[in-house]
Design a protein around this motif. Structure first.
Motif, mmCIF file in Angstrom:
data_model
loop_
_atom_site.group_PDB
_atom_site.id
_atom_site.type_symbol
_atom_site.label_atom_id
_atom_site.label_comp_id
_atom_site.label_asym_id
_atom_site.label_seq_id
_atom_site.Cartn_x
_atom_site.Cartn_y
_atom_site.Cartn_z
ATOM 1 N N UNK A 212 36.844 -2.470 -9.730
ATOM 2 C CA UNK A 212 35.756 -1.877 -10.084
ATOM 3 C C UNK A 212 34.640 -0.980 -9.718
ATOM 4 N N UNK A 213 34.420 -2.029 -7.975
ATOM 5 C CA UNK A 213 32.754 -1.059 -7.272
ATOM 6 C C UNK A 213 33.229 0.150 -7.698
ATOM 7 N N UNK A 214 34.505 0.920 -6.655
ATOM 8 C CA UNK A 214 34.911 2.724 -7.424
ATOM 9 C C UNK A 214 34.582 3.219 -8.256
ATOM 10 N N UNK A 215 35.393 2.431 -9.180
ATOM 11 C CA UNK A 215 34.878 3.032 -10.937
ATOM 12 C C UNK A 215 33.507 3.092 -10.991
ATOM 13 N N UNK A 323 30.909 -1.936 -1.402
ATOM 14 C CA UNK A 323 29.362 -3.326 -1.434
ATOM 15 C C UNK A 323 30.297 -4.062 -0.423
ATOM 16 N N UNK A 324 31.606 -4.638 -0.575
ATOM 17 C CA UNK A 324 32.779 -5.251 0.509
ATOM 18 C C UNK A 324 32.861 -4.188 1.586
ATOM 19 N N UNK A 325 33.192 -3.136 0.989
ATOM 20 C CA UNK A 325 33.273 -2.143 2.932
ATOM 21 C C UNK A 325 32.325 -2.084 3.373
ATOM 22 N N UNK A 356 24.118 3.477 -10.082
ATOM 23 C CA UNK A 356 22.939 3.053 -9.349
ATOM 24 C C UNK A 356 22.653 2.479 -9.001
ATOM 25 N N UNK A 357 23.513 2.213 -7.968
ATOM 26 C CA UNK A 357 23.070 1.321 -6.869
ATOM 27 C C UNK A 357 22.902 1.905 -5.307
ATOM 28 N N UNK A 358 22.313 1.643 -4.612
ATOM 29 C CA UNK A 358 23.121 2.190 -3.117
ATOM 30 C C UNK A 358 22.022 1.460 -2.113
#
Length: 369
Positions: A212-215, A323-325, A356-358
């Motif tokens: 989901x995060x990759x998408x 985020x996990x990585x 839109x998150x960094x």
């Protein structure tokens, strides 16, 4: 006086910049593609530093496997304990290590990649600590210093480093060239380590949240992609998700180039990238750090060389990671082969980790610890 076994794999890393994803069994093809040896240049960096340490006695193999470079670095305290003829082979590495053990070395320092690490471990096992100067293409094993200079820093700090277990990884290079990453634990060596100065083994994260995060990362990148701009996509599943989102197919473990929604170069080598950038006005590099190791450049993506980065500009590198990585990666590293370029990344970098998150992530700089 400490006794150091020293070895170079002269052809290590030759397959990287030319897009071979490894050099095992591919030396002649690498040469045909214009590859140049990397190991001697990489090994010279720590030897120039260690030349000033009078407490070291080196044992090595003849010619390009060690003797020549020790002499070039001005090191006089060394003994050649293995001689070979012609081009060195894996058995020369094993024979040299057997001689090192007979000489009672305290540590084996080598310059190469995962294949060289496995050959040394075959003989030395856990009997003697092993430390690698990174010069291969992938380097998934955990016994490499983060860059050549820090190998010298570790050896120069015998009262400060600790010995820890280090995974020696076996990577199927034929499968890797086909875009299939197959690794297994080959063994567990001992390696000297200072905090943050020895890499850990690569980790691959497979979770539903990861996908989901990759998408979400891909959705955001898809929104900000500029027309008439070249995008160099590094290896990995996150960049693969970006390619999929914009409707193109990507080689999982290669470097591809996209412009205006079309792939203009597949599994590109350094020369292809440099030639492309000669005719393009605007370009970006999109890369993801290796899981847990945290390398932005210098591990598995040598096609994105200093020449390529200089043409694109450090400020035009887009780093993406889930985020996990990022949680599993204490800091990021750059080992491009050009120390000045590595320093130009500065103390930290922005990493896109969602829609839109960094996050701002620290980059290791020599001397910071």
């Amino acid at each position: 006086m400490r006794r150091i076994g020293f070895l170079i794999n002269p052809v290590a890393g030759m397959g990287g910049a030319v897009g071979l994803k490894g050099t095992d069994g591919q030396v002649e093809e690498a040469r045909r593609r214009g590859a140049v040896p990397q190991a001697e240049r990489r090994a010279r960096i720590p030897l120039d530093i260690l030349a000033g340490n009078p407490d070291l006695l080196f044992f090595t193999a003849s010619g390009e496997m060690g003797e020549s470079l020790l002499a070039k670095a001005g090191i006089t305290q060394f003994q050649v304990v293995h001689h070979y003829r012609g081009e060195s082979a894996a058995e020369d590495t094993r024979m040299a290590v057997r001689r090192f053990l007979e000489e009672g070395v305290d540590l084996i320092l080598f310059c190469g990649g995962d294949g060289t690490a496995r050959e040394i471990f075959d003989v030395a096992g856990r009997e003697v600590p092993i430390l690698g100067i990174p010069a291969g293409v992938k380097m998934y094993s955990a016994l490499f210093a983060i860059d050549p200079a820090t190998a010298a820093e570790i050896i120069d700090s015998p009262t400060q480093y600790t010995l820890r277990d280090a995974e020696v990884m076996d990577v199927d290079e034929e499968a890797y060239r086909r875009g299939d990453l197959q690794t297994r634990l080959y063994g567990v060596a001992r390696t000297p380590a200072l905090p943050n100065l020895t890499q850990v083994s690569k980790q691959v994260f497979e979770e539903g949240d990861e996908e989901r995060a990759k998408k979400e990362i891909a959705r955001f990148i898809g929104e900000v992609i500029l027309p008439d701009t070249v995008y160099i996509l590094g290896a990995g599943t996150t960049t693969e998700a970006i390619a999929s989102h914009i409707g193109v197919k990507k080689t999982l473990l290669g470097v591809d180039v996209v412009k205006n929604g079309s792939v203009i170069a597949v599994d590109a080598d350094e020369k292809t990238l440099v030639d492309l950038l000669e005719t393009e006005d605007d370009a970006r590099i999109v890369i993801s750090p290796i899981g847990a190791q945290g390398f932005i450049l210098g591990r598995g993506n040598q096609q994105i060389s200093p020449r390529v980065v200089e043409r694109v500009g450090v400020n035009h590198i887009i780093i993406v990671a889930t985020p996990h990585k990022l949680r599993e990666t204490p800091m990021l590293y750059v080992d491009s082969g050009d120390p000045a370029l590595d320093r130009s990344f500065g103390p930290s970098v922005q990493v896109i980790s969602g829609y839109r998150i960094a996050q701002r992530k620290r980059i290791y700089q020599p001397g910071q610890g």
